[in-house]
Scaffold this motif. Structure first.
Motif, PDB file in Angstrom:
ATOM      1  N   GLY A 185       0.787  -1.221   0.000  1.00  0.00           N
ATOM      2  CA  GLY A 185       0.000   0.000   0.000  1.00  0.00           C
ATOM      3  C   GLY A 185       0.822   1.276   0.000  1.00  0.00           C
ATOM      4  N   ASP A 186       2.139   1.174   0.258  1.00  0.00           N
ATOM      5  CA  ASP A 186       3.002   2.360   0.235  1.00  0.00           C
ATOM      6  C   ASP A 186       3.309   2.767  -1.197  1.00  0.00           C
ATOM      7  OD1 ASP A 186       3.033   2.340   2.946  1.00  0.00           O
ATOM      8  OD2 ASP A 186       5.117   1.703   3.168  1.00  0.00           O
ATOM      9  N   TYR A 187       3.464   4.080  -1.406  1.00  0.00           N
ATOM     10  CA  TYR A 187       3.896   4.576  -2.717  1.00  0.00           C
ATOM     11  C   TYR A 187       5.402   4.769  -2.654  1.00  0.00           C
ATOM     12  CZ  TYR A 187       3.973   7.138  -7.115  1.00  0.00           C
ATOM     13  OH  TYR A 187       4.226   7.519  -8.415  1.00  0.00           O
ATOM     14  N   VAL A 188       6.129   4.050  -3.518  1.00  0.00           N
ATOM     15  CA  VAL A 188       7.586   4.022  -3.428  1.00  0.00           C
ATOM     16  C   VAL A 188       8.221   4.220  -4.799  1.00  0.00           C
ATOM     17  CG1 VAL A 188       7.547   2.469  -1.426  1.00  0.00           C
ATOM     18  CG2 VAL A 188       7.691   1.514  -3.731  1.00  0.00           C
ATOM     19  N   GLU A 189       9.505   4.501  -4.765  1.00  0.00           N
ATOM     20  CA  GLU A 189      10.327   4.523  -5.976  1.00  0.00           C
ATOM     21  C   GLU A 189      11.481   3.560  -5.756  1.00  0.00           C
ATOM     22  OE1 GLU A 189      13.285   7.565  -8.414  1.00  0.00           O
ATOM     23  OE2 GLU A 189      11.561   8.387  -7.319  1.00  0.00           O
ATOM     24  N   ILE A 190      11.586   2.551  -6.624  1.00  0.00           N
ATOM     25  CA  ILE A 190      12.611   1.518  -6.496  1.00  0.00           C
ATOM     26  C   ILE A 190      13.290   1.345  -7.844  1.00  0.00           C
ATOM     27  CG2 ILE A 190      13.097  -0.893  -5.913  1.00  0.00           C
ATOM     28  CD1 ILE A 190      10.479  -0.945  -4.351  1.00  0.00           C
ATOM     29  N   ALA A 191      14.597   1.512  -7.867  1.00  0.00           N
ATOM     30  CA  ALA A 191      15.371   1.301  -9.095  1.00  0.00           C
ATOM     31  C   ALA A 191      14.804   2.091 -10.276  1.00  0.00           C
ATOM     32  CB  ALA A 191      15.436  -0.193  -9.434  1.00  0.00           C
ATOM     33  N   GLY A 192      14.367   3.316 -10.007  1.00  0.00           N
ATOM     34  CA  GLY A 192      13.847   4.167 -11.068  1.00  0.00           C
ATOM     35  C   GLY A 192      12.388   3.933 -11.422  1.00  0.00           C
ATOM     36  N   VAL A 245       2.983  -0.256  -3.772  1.00  0.00           N
ATOM     37  CA  VAL A 245       3.349  -1.649  -3.511  1.00  0.00           C
ATOM     38  C   VAL A 245       2.069  -2.477  -3.427  1.00  0.00           C
ATOM     39  CG1 VAL A 245       4.501  -3.252  -1.955  1.00  0.00           C
ATOM     40  CG2 VAL A 245       5.415  -0.942  -2.268  1.00  0.00           C
ATOM     41  N   GLU A 246       1.923  -3.366  -4.382  1.00  0.00           N
ATOM     42  CA  GLU A 246       0.715  -4.190  -4.451  1.00  0.00           C
ATOM     43  C   GLU A 246       0.914  -5.536  -3.763  1.00  0.00           C
ATOM     44  OE1 GLU A 246      -0.731  -5.637  -8.383  1.00  0.00           O
ATOM     45  OE2 GLU A 246      -2.427  -4.313  -7.946  1.00  0.00           O
ATOM     46  N   GLU A 247       2.120  -6.072  -3.888  1.00  0.00           N
ATOM     47  CA  GLU A 247       2.386  -7.394  -3.306  1.00  0.00           C
ATOM     48  C   GLU A 247       3.876  -7.571  -3.075  1.00  0.00           C
ATOM     49  OE1 GLU A 247       1.755 -12.163  -4.369  1.00  0.00           O
ATOM     50  OE2 GLU A 247       1.293 -10.617  -5.850  1.00  0.00           O
ATOM     51  N   ILE A 248       4.214  -8.206  -1.966  1.00  0.00           N
ATOM     52  CA  ILE A 248       5.599  -8.591  -1.682  1.00  0.00           C
ATOM     53  C   ILE A 248       5.605 -10.105  -1.508  1.00  0.00           C
ATOM     54  CG2 ILE A 248       7.608  -8.235  -0.198  1.00  0.00           C
ATOM     55  CD1 ILE A 248       6.176  -5.736   0.911  1.00  0.00           C
ATOM     56  N   ASN A 249       6.058 -10.819  -2.528  1.00  0.00           N
ATOM     57  CA  ASN A 249       6.165 -12.267  -2.365  1.00  0.00           C
ATOM     58  C   ASN A 249       7.638 -12.623  -2.201  1.00  0.00           C
ATOM     59  OD1 ASN A 249       7.318 -12.574  -5.023  1.00  0.00           O
ATOM     60  ND2 ASN A 249       5.235 -12.471  -5.870  1.00  0.00           N
ATOM     61  N   MET A 250       7.952 -13.900  -2.217  1.00  0.00           N
ATOM     62  CA  MET A 250       9.312 -14.300  -1.871  1.00  0.00           C
ATOM     63  C   MET A 250      10.294 -14.204  -3.027  1.00  0.00           C
ATOM     64  SD  MET A 250       8.977 -14.479   1.186  1.00  0.00           S
ATOM     65  CE  MET A 250      10.741 -14.694   1.375  1.00  0.00           C
ATOM     66  N   ALA A 271       2.129  -1.210  -8.612  1.00  0.00           N
ATOM     67  CA  ALA A 271       1.057  -0.763  -9.507  1.00  0.00           C
ATOM     68  C   ALA A 271       1.252   0.727  -9.741  1.00  0.00           C
ATOM     69  CB  ALA A 271      -0.313  -1.035  -8.892  1.00  0.00           C
ATOM     70  N   THR A 272       1.456   1.124 -11.001  1.00  0.00           N
ATOM     71  CA  THR A 272       1.713   2.517 -11.329  1.00  0.00           C
ATOM     72  C   THR A 272       0.395   3.289 -11.429  1.00  0.00           C
ATOM     73  OG1 THR A 272       1.630   2.184 -13.720  1.00  0.00           O
ATOM     74  CG2 THR A 272       3.746   1.783 -12.624  1.00  0.00           C
ATOM     75  N   PRO A 273       0.455   4.630 -11.376  1.00  0.00           N
ATOM     76  CA  PRO A 273      -0.777   5.418 -11.479  1.00  0.00           C
ATOM     77  C   PRO A 273      -1.531   5.196 -12.794  1.00  0.00           C
ATOM     78  CG  PRO A 273       0.994   6.767 -10.579  1.00  0.00           C
ATOM     79  CD  PRO A 273       1.618   5.481 -11.017  1.00  0.00           C
ATOM     80  N   ASP A 274      -0.820   4.790 -13.864  1.00  0.00           N
ATOM     81  CA  ASP A 274      -1.494   4.526 -15.141  1.00  0.00           C
ATOM     82  C   ASP A 274      -1.838   3.048 -15.309  1.00  0.00           C
ATOM     83  OD1 ASP A 274       1.133   3.812 -15.312  1.00  0.00           O
ATOM     84  OD2 ASP A 274       1.465   4.617 -17.313  1.00  0.00           O
ATOM     85  N   ASN A 275      -1.931   2.340 -14.176  1.00  0.00           N
ATOM     86  CA  ASN A 275      -2.439   0.956 -14.135  1.00  0.00           C
ATOM     87  C   ASN A 275      -1.513  -0.057 -14.792  1.00  0.00           C
ATOM     88  OD1 ASN A 275      -4.431  -0.695 -13.049  1.00  0.00           O
ATOM     89  ND2 ASN A 275      -5.539  -0.843 -14.978  1.00  0.00           N
ATOM     90  N   LYS A 276      -0.217   0.191 -14.734  1.00  0.00           N
ATOM     91  CA  LYS A 276       0.750  -0.824 -15.144  1.00  0.00           C
ATOM     92  C   LYS A 276       1.220  -1.582 -13.902  1.00  0.00           C
ATOM     93  CE  LYS A 276       2.557   1.917 -19.007  1.00  0.00           C
ATOM     94  NZ  LYS A 276       3.747   2.647 -19.522  1.00  0.00           N
ATOM     95  N   GLN A 327      18.357   1.882  -4.372  1.00  0.00           N
ATOM     96  CA  GLN A 327      17.909   2.948  -3.482  1.00  0.00           C
ATOM     97  C   GLN A 327      16.391   2.950  -3.453  1.00  0.00           C
ATOM     98  OE1 GLN A 327      19.656   7.033  -3.608  1.00  0.00           O
ATOM     99  NE2 GLN A 327      17.598   7.668  -4.140  1.00  0.00           N
ATOM    100  N   ILE A 328      15.813   2.977  -2.257  1.00  0.00           N
ATOM    101  CA  ILE A 328      14.366   2.930  -2.087  1.00  0.00           C
ATOM    102  C   ILE A 328      13.892   4.256  -1.513  1.00  0.00           C
ATOM    103  CG2 ILE A 328      12.448   1.767  -0.936  1.00  0.00           C
ATOM    104  CD1 ILE A 328      14.228  -0.735  -0.776  1.00  0.00           C
ATOM    105  N   VAL A 329      12.955   4.880  -2.207  1.00  0.00           N
ATOM    106  CA  VAL A 329      12.341   6.118  -1.711  1.00  0.00           C
ATOM    107  C   VAL A 329      10.894   5.798  -1.357  1.00  0.00           C
ATOM    108  CG1 VAL A 329      11.754   8.515  -2.208  1.00  0.00           C
ATOM    109  CG2 VAL A 329      13.819   7.515  -3.206  1.00  0.00           C
TER     110      VAL A 329
END
Length: 222
Positions: free
Chosen positions: A77-84, A89-94, A100-105, A118-120
């Motif tokens: 549920g957090d909005y993050v920037e990872i590796a550009g 964050v929709e799911e964290i699996n193993m 999920a991007t704002p344009d539904n990608k 780097q994680i923002v």
């Protein structure tokens, strides 16, 4: 289910516990039937080593998943920037972290890449700053521009503490740079950003403030 673990974490724990119980059940049954389990354990160890060498990338992602779930750089549920890449964050699996991007990608990033990047995390704090940067002509009175920016920032959902602020941020070849900074709740960021960006132009037009663009004046003398 009552813990604060991510869904991926307690699903993994249940899966590993189930596998361990099946292995224990098999070894117990084999021992009860008089089968020597020493050779079976040794063979299983060799197979496990060979499998781990063949699946290094997958194991690196699994270890990355453990690292993410134990250090909590972000949550579902957090909005993050990872590796550009930016998204919610929709799911964290193993093996992968899915955004999920704002344009539904939907973007799946390997966990090994996540922990190395780097994680923002824009959702870590309950509030977030909106910054609108504009330029105005040298001919426009500076105080008029600053007052116009503060008027543009007077929209719904803008927090009063900290109060909106407008600054002069630089002097260019053909314009002065200004910055309007506002604080909002995380969930209101984009609504306020778009509303203020539109109001800036409307108020500048009303107050006669010229928004400039790079240009070159050429004077010819006879």
């Amino acid at each position: 289910r009552n813990s604060k673990l991510e869904k991926a974490a307690h699903a993994l724990i249940i899966s590993l516990a189930r596998v361990a119980m099946y292995i224990l059940l098999f070894l117990t049954a084999a021992s009860a039937l008089g089968i020597d389990v020493t050779g079976i354990v040794a063979l299983a160890s060799v197979l496990t080593l060979a499998l781990s060498l063949a699946l290094q990338n997958i194991l690196a992602n699994v270890i990355g998943g453990f690292t993410i779930l134990s250090t909590h750089p972000f949550h579902s549920g957090d909005y993050v920037e990872i590796a550009g890449q930016s998204g919610t964050v929709e799911e964290i699996n193993m093996t992968y972290t899915r955004l999920a991007t704002p344009d539904n990608k939907h973007i799946s990033i390997p966990n090994s890449a996540v922990i190395a990047a780097q994680i923002v995390n824009y959702s870590a704090a309950p509030t977030r700053r909106v910054e609108v940067v504009v330029t105005a002509s040298y001919d426009s009175p500076m105080q008029t521009v600053l007052d116009s920016l503060l008027a543009a920032g007077n929209v719904e959902k803008v927090l009063t503490d900290p109060a909106p602020q407008a600054y002069v941020t630089g002097y260019g070849d053909s314009a002065i740079s200004y910055s309007l900074r506002l604080w909002v709740k995380n969930e209101d960021y984009w609504d306020v950003y778009f509303a203020v960006t539109r109001r800036v132009k409307e108020i500048f037009d009303r107050e006669g403030v010229e928004m400039t663009y790079p240009h070159l004046n050429v004077h010819l003398d006879k």
